[in-house]
Design an enzyme around this catalytic site. Structure first.
Site, mmCIF file in Angstrom:
data_model
loop_
_atom_site.group_PDB
_atom_site.id
_atom_site.type_symbol
_atom_site.label_atom_id
_atom_site.label_comp_id
_atom_site.label_asym_id
_atom_site.label_seq_id
_atom_site.Cartn_x
_atom_site.Cartn_y
_atom_site.Cartn_z
ATOM 1 N N SER A 283 3.501 -28.750 -3.814
ATOM 2 C CA SER A 283 3.547 -27.360 -4.262
ATOM 3 C C SER A 283 3.984 -27.251 -5.709
ATOM 4 O O SER A 283 3.964 -26.181 -6.284
ATOM 5 C CB SER A 283 4.510 -26.562 -3.376
ATOM 6 N N CYS A 284 4.415 -28.351 -6.312
ATOM 7 C CA CYS A 284 4.856 -28.262 -7.706
ATOM 8 C C CYS A 284 4.143 -29.259 -8.597
ATOM 9 O O CYS A 284 4.405 -29.327 -9.782
ATOM 10 C CB CYS A 284 6.372 -28.477 -7.810
ATOM 11 N N GLY A 285 3.245 -30.099 -8.037
ATOM 12 C CA GLY A 285 2.453 -30.987 -8.879
ATOM 13 C C GLY A 285 3.241 -32.153 -9.424
ATOM 14 O O GLY A 285 4.362 -32.451 -9.006
#
Length: 306
Positions: free
Chosen positions: A117-119
């Site tokens: 979800s945050c790469g």
């Protein structure tokens, strides 16, 4: 096709009284998404609208943007064995692109990016969305979403959560027009899956980009949800709980309107304030406590991060 809910016996304790009875639980099963026969990703989801989920996922990853780019979607047969007999689990979906659409390079970096979800890091995530987005958001300052209308959307979303009423264990996402008219709603154990189902149906019906719509989600607004909104051309994302810092950064960089803690007449506008029509001073009521993380009530069990 998997079931949306299952029945399981549960021991109930109510005021010192103990009983045993069946309870309705939301189903959760893995689904593998394949692209042209090649494995791409696995997600845990509530069965139902699987084709829309797979297509919406590919929109959020920049693989698809138009209905004409989609050739077809199908379940993969023979994905499990009962002795020597293959059978379909309906948990593997293969998406086929139109002949002129090139298959993406499924690299290690891409796999990490799509499953998180945050790469890889903040900058990499922001750059990835900026370079992959094919639907620029409509200019801000034109049509504005009234905060009075926005305040009504959580209740309208909640009233359409049919499976939640039976299980108490599902997230929901809905698309509304700026006048508050409901466009579409989806439920899933993962709020990101619920959004993918909305976006996937929109592509299947040739309705992208979703300009002049509001994406309302249960729970918090993560970077991943902001990413999905931007990739589908949705100009406003609203949540009943808090956004993440990276979601706010993405909203600021792309011009996405981002509202959090939308509860009753209270809300926080974190980015894109010019996409909202604020109440005038004469309409303001007596001061209320600020709806921030320190004063807002905790999320109910059904909207806690998963």
């Amino acid at each position: 096709m998997g079931r949306v809910t299952v029945r399981r016996p549960v021991t109930r304790i109510r005021g010192g009284s103990v009983s045993r009875r069946p309870d309705t639980l939301v189903a959760e099963e893995p689904m593998e998404i394949r692209l042209g026969g090649r494995p791409l990703a696995i997600t845990m989801r509530t069965p139902g609208e699987d084709f829309a989920l797979a297509v919406g996922f590919l929109v959020s990853e920049g693989v698809l943007a138009r209905h004409s780019e989609l050739s077809g979607v199908a379940y993969c047969a023979g994905t499990a064995m009962d002795g020597d007999v293959p059978y379909n689990t309906y948990n593997t979906v293969d998406v086929r692109l139109a002949p002129e659409v090139p298959l993406p390079d499924v690299s290690l970096e891409r796999n990490v990016y799509t499953s998180s979800s945050c790469g890889l890091c903040g900058k990499a995530s922001l750059d990835a969305v900026r370079t992959r987005s094919r639907w620029p958001l409509p200019p801000a300052g034109g049509d504005r979403l009234s905060t009075d209308t926005l305040a009504e959307l959580p209740d309208r979303l909640r009233s359409r959560q049919r499976v939640f009423d039976r299980t108490g264990g599902l997230h929901a996402a809905a698309l509304f027009r700026f006048d508050g008219e409901l466009v579409d709603v989806a439920e899933d154990v993962g709020r990101h899956n619920a959004v993918d189902k909305l976006v996937g149906r929109a592509l299947q019906e040739d309705r992208l980009p979703l300009a002049h719509t509001v994406l309302m989600v249960s729970g918090r607004a993560s970077f991943e949800l902001a990413q999905k909104a931007v990739m589908a051309g949705i100009p406003v994302l609203a949540a009943v709980s808090a956004p993440s810092a990276l979601a706010v950064e993405l909203a600021e960089e792309t011009g996405l309107g981002l509202a959090g803690f939308v509860r009753g007449t209270s809300m926080n506008l974190y980015a894109g304030e010019d996409r909202f029509a604020l109440p005038s001073p004469r309409d303001a009521t007596a001061p209320t406590s600020r709806p921030d993380s320190a004063s807002a009530p905790s999320e109910p069990d059904a909207t806690t991060p998963n």
